[in-house]
Design an enzyme around this catalytic site. Structure first.
Site, PDB file in Angstrom:
ATOM      1  N   ASP A   1      54.125  35.870  34.630  1.00 16.50           N
ATOM      2  CA  ASP A   1      52.765  35.746  34.094  1.00 16.50           C
ATOM      3  C   ASP A   1      52.661  34.747  32.948  1.00 16.50           C
ATOM      4  O   ASP A   1      51.585  34.243  32.657  1.00 16.50           O
ATOM      5  CB  ASP A   1      52.262  37.116  33.623  1.00 16.50           C
ATOM      6  CG  ASP A   1      51.979  38.024  34.806  1.00 16.50           C
ATOM      7  OD1 ASP A   1      51.052  37.738  35.567  1.00 16.50           O
ATOM      8  OD2 ASP A   1      52.715  39.009  34.994  1.00 16.50           O
TER       9      ASP A   1
ATOM     10  N   TYR B   1      46.513  43.440  35.964  1.00 19.90           N
ATOM     11  CA  TYR B   1      47.070  44.124  34.790  1.00 19.90           C
ATOM     12  C   TYR B   1      46.511  43.576  33.484  1.00 19.90           C
ATOM     13  O   TYR B   1      46.113  42.419  33.403  1.00 19.90           O
ATOM     14  CB  TYR B   1      48.593  43.932  34.736  1.00 19.90           C
ATOM     15  CG  TYR B   1      49.380  45.079  35.341  1.00 19.90           C
ATOM     16  CD1 TYR B   1      49.371  46.338  34.745  1.00 19.90           C
ATOM     17  CD2 TYR B   1      50.139  44.911  36.479  1.00 19.90           C
ATOM     18  CE1 TYR B   1      50.108  47.391  35.287  1.00 19.90           C
ATOM     19  CE2 TYR B   1      50.875  45.957  37.037  1.00 19.90           C
ATOM     20  CZ  TYR B   1      50.847  47.194  36.432  1.00 19.90           C
ATOM     21  OH  TYR B   1      51.565  48.231  36.960  1.00 19.90           O
TER      22      TYR B   1
HETATM   23  N1  ABN Z   1      49.580  39.500  37.960  1.00 14.91           N
HETATM   24  C1  ABN Z   1      49.785  38.299  38.683  1.00 14.91           C
HETATM   25  C2  ABN Z   1      48.615  37.378  38.661  1.00 14.91           C
HETATM   26  C3  ABN Z   1      48.300  36.723  37.503  1.00 14.91           C
HETATM   27  C4  ABN Z   1      47.209  35.880  37.477  1.00 14.91           C
HETATM   28  C5  ABN Z   1      46.461  35.686  38.629  1.00 14.91           C
HETATM   29  C6  ABN Z   1      46.804  36.358  39.782  1.00 14.91           C
HETATM   30  C7  ABN Z   1      47.875  37.200  39.790  1.00 14.91           C
HETATM   31 CU    CU Z   2      53.524  48.396  36.406  1.00 16.05          CU
END
Ligand code: ABN
Ligand code: CU
Length: 649
Positions: free
Chosen positions: A301, A385
């Site tokens: 990320d 998330y």
């Molecule tokens: N959690 C992975 C992700 C981040 C940014 C955009 C799509 C997916």
């Molecule tokens: Cu998790």
């Protein structure tokens, strides 16, 4: 051009470490567009401060105000790095990166991908075959493609997972369209592949958390008001902060989000350096499920998406409580427009229970002092998330880095009645969430009482001669080289690491030190032979120590997007096996959450705390907080002295 470390009001800059202003970002973009990036096919990935060499800062040397920029040229599918001198308005460096290097995605590229997927005739037809005809309700979530042994042939690819909502506010994550993946090429600006495999009924049950679905909120909780009638105890000058004995500078980059610079603790009137620069250097979330779509999910990320760009604008009363100081984060969009994330960073004080107490049972008197912490934080949304990142500074010299993970699980679909062993069923409709890990690495350019530091591993050991079987001791082992310093946690040995300055001694003639308490010190679960493990080698071990090199910034390398992991990152740099004794050191700590999903994580996950502590360990000659006043917390009762200095009647 040159700048001193003093004032440069004409650029709106007061310190060489201040992040670029919007005006400076515009100027960099203009200089590049007038120069080597004139073609319309160029896209900007980042424009940020090129930090001056730290020796120059330390020595007060005149330094140029420079910017680093990263661009891609969609016409040729190549990436470029530039250095721009802001005052001269010149391009100091323009380098085409190796073929295949893919810088992180831009937030506007997510929107571009989603829009293109929604309009693509092949995608529309394939979804129609699955009975999905209202494309406005279909969500294409652009994940990185990672690397799985196939050459991307210069393509800048996104791999969109697909979900569908029942209506506008319905949570898409309850309804994955399994085995349906769309690949979008950002250079070509089109969908280039569709993986439309075994159709699985879309789980119909909803997973909503909005009040309109949940119903009336409970009414039994009375307000908690945080009041600081005399204001906060910090003083802020530009990006410089002083609070209690701490001082530091606040920085922000698109890649890292919040950065702390020049963290010092005032002791006997002297500002003693602790850490020169600290930030999140990388993170990765690999999934443990073997199902074809799920096995390829691993999000870096930070390095693949630039987590600073995903920072939320924070709001009072929700994200932060109390007397708040916000800092904005400046970035650039892919077309070169400056872009400000307002209130990206929040700083405030929090009461923190007791710091120390003793009740003298002979006299019947008690002394108690309250702890408080300075909280400096930002929260990033990475699609499903949320990660809230907190630096906590405490009055006794302790430092905590905490990640609060929340948001929504990344889900998958199976036929109702099936039980995937690598996931947790979330309902009886086929919806499940695979097991996964959230692995983080924090980079800390230590400067403990000076530039030259050393690291000891401290283990509990039993002596050979132990007639009472009660003996145990802490044994220090100096880590001498980068290879020796690639370490794992060992809770059976109560292991921790000590960062010391061997030129400075404390009261008892030991080197002054801080200790790193390796909480949440888990390691990557994916096997060493897996592609993700080769790319995320930083997460195979918990401690890494490197001799400082300003180009070694991110644990999985400068450009992890679509990278193989074969040529950049901690595992490569440490092959030099440099001497790390009494050197300018960078400490890298890997920690994480092994996320065995539970029902309570659905439909939105209660916060999970993941982090570690740094504590002074012989840095001071005794508890440095004896001078705290009694009753340091304004929320306590009216008479301070009766609160924290009590006599039993
Ligand atoms: N959690 C992975 C992700 C981040 C940014 C955009 C799509 C997916
Ligand atoms: Cu998790």
């Amino acid at each position: 051009m040159t700048l001193t470390t003093e004032t440069h009001a004409h650029l709106g800059v007061s310190h060489p470490l201040d992040p670029l202003s919007r005006e400076e970002i515009s100027r960099v973009v203009a200089v590049l567009k007038e120069g080597p990036a004139a073609a319309e096919s160029f896209r900007f990935i980042s424009v940020e401060l090129r930090e001056p060499a730290k020796e120059d800062l330390r020595n007060g040397v005149r330094v140029a105000r420079e910017a680093d920029a990263v661009l891609v040229d969609r016409a040729v599918g190549r990436s470029f790095e530039a250095v721009v001198d802001l005052e001269a308005g010149t391009v100091e460096r323009w380098v085409q990166l190796a073929a295949g290097v893919q810088p992180p995605f831009m937030p506007d590229e997510f929107a571009e991908c989603e829009e293109a997927c929604r309009k693509d005739p092949e995608v529309i037809a394939a979804l129609a075959k699955r009975g999905l005809t209202d494309l406005d309700l279909v969500c294409f979530e652009p994940w990185s493609v990672g690397y799985f042994g196939e050459d991307a042939q210069g393509r800048r690819l996104m791999r969109a997972l697909v979900f569908v909502r029942d209506e506008a506010d319905d949570s898409p994550y309850a309804h994955p369209i399994e085995n349906f993946i769309v690949f979008y090429d950002l250079s070509a600006g089109k969908v280039v592949r569709l993986e439309d495999d075994q159709a699985i009924p879309v789980p119909p049950a909803r997973g909503n958390y909005l009040p309109k679905y949940v119903g009336e909120a409970r009414t039994d909780l009375k307000p908690i008001n945080i009041t600081q009638p005399e204001g906060a105890s910090f003083t802020v000058t530009g990006n410089h902060v002083r609070w209690a004995d701490w001082s530091f500078r606040v920085g922000f980059t698109p890649r890292e989000g919040l950065v702390l610079h020049q963290l010092k603790f005032r002791d006997q009137g002297v500002d003693r350096p602790v850490i020169n620069r600290a930030s999140l250097s990388e993170m990765v979330v690999p999934y443990g499920d073997t199902a074809p779509v799920q096995a390829k999910k691993n999000a870096f990320d930070s390095g693949e998406y630039n987590i600073g760009n995903m920072a939320n604008s924070l709001t009072l009363g929700c994200d932060c409580l109390g007397e708040i100081k916000y800092f904005d984060g400046n970035s650039v969009d892919s077309h070169g427009n400056p872009w400000t994330i307002e209130n990206a960073i929040c700083m405030h004080e929090e009461d923190d229970s007791i710091l120390w107490k003793h009740f003298d049972f002979r006299e019947g008197t008690a002394e108690t002092r309250r702890s408080r912490k300075l909280v400096i934080s930002f929260i990033a949304t990475v699609a499903n998330y949320e990660y809230a990142f907190y630096w906590h500074l405490f009055l006794d010299g302790s430092i905590e880095f905490l990640v609060k993970a929340t948001g929504i699980l990344s889900t998958a679909g199976q036929n109702p009645g099936e039980n995937n062993p690598y996931g947790q069923n979330l309902n009886n409709d086929g919806l499940y969430a695979p097991i996964h890990q959230h692995m983080f690495n924090v980079r800390m350019d230590f400067e403990l009482d000076g530039p030259n530091n050393a690291v000891y591993e401290v283990d509990m050991e039993y002596p050979e001669h132990n007639p009472t079987h009660t003996a145990f001791k802490a044994v220090d082992r100096l880590l001498e080289t980068e290879q020796q310093a690639i370490r794992k946690t060992d809770s059976a040995k109560h292991r921790f690491w000590k960062i010391a300055n061997r030129d400075k001694t404390n009261l008892v003639n030991e080197p002054v030190a801080y200790r790193l308490i390796p909480t949440n010190g888990i390691q990557l679960a994916a096997g060493d032979e897996s592609y993700v493990s080769k790319r995320a080698q930083f997460a195979r071990n918990n401690l890494w120590v490197t001799a400082y090199n300003r180009t070694e910034r991110f644990a999985a390398g400068e450009y992890p997007n679509q990278a193989t992991g074969a040529d950049d990152g901690l595992h490569i740099w440490t092959q030099q096996n440099r001497n790390i004794v009494d050197q300018d050191l960078v400490i890298w700590y890997t920690f994480g959450m092994h996320h065995v999903v539970r029902l309570e994580d659905w439909p939105v996950m209660p916060r999970q705390n993941i982090g570690f502590m740094l504590e002074p360990h012989g840095f001071f000659n005794q508890n440095p907080t004896l001078n705290l006043p009694t009753g340091t917390t304004p929320t306590t009762t009216t008479n301070d002295d009766t609160c924290c200095h009590t006599t039993n009647q």
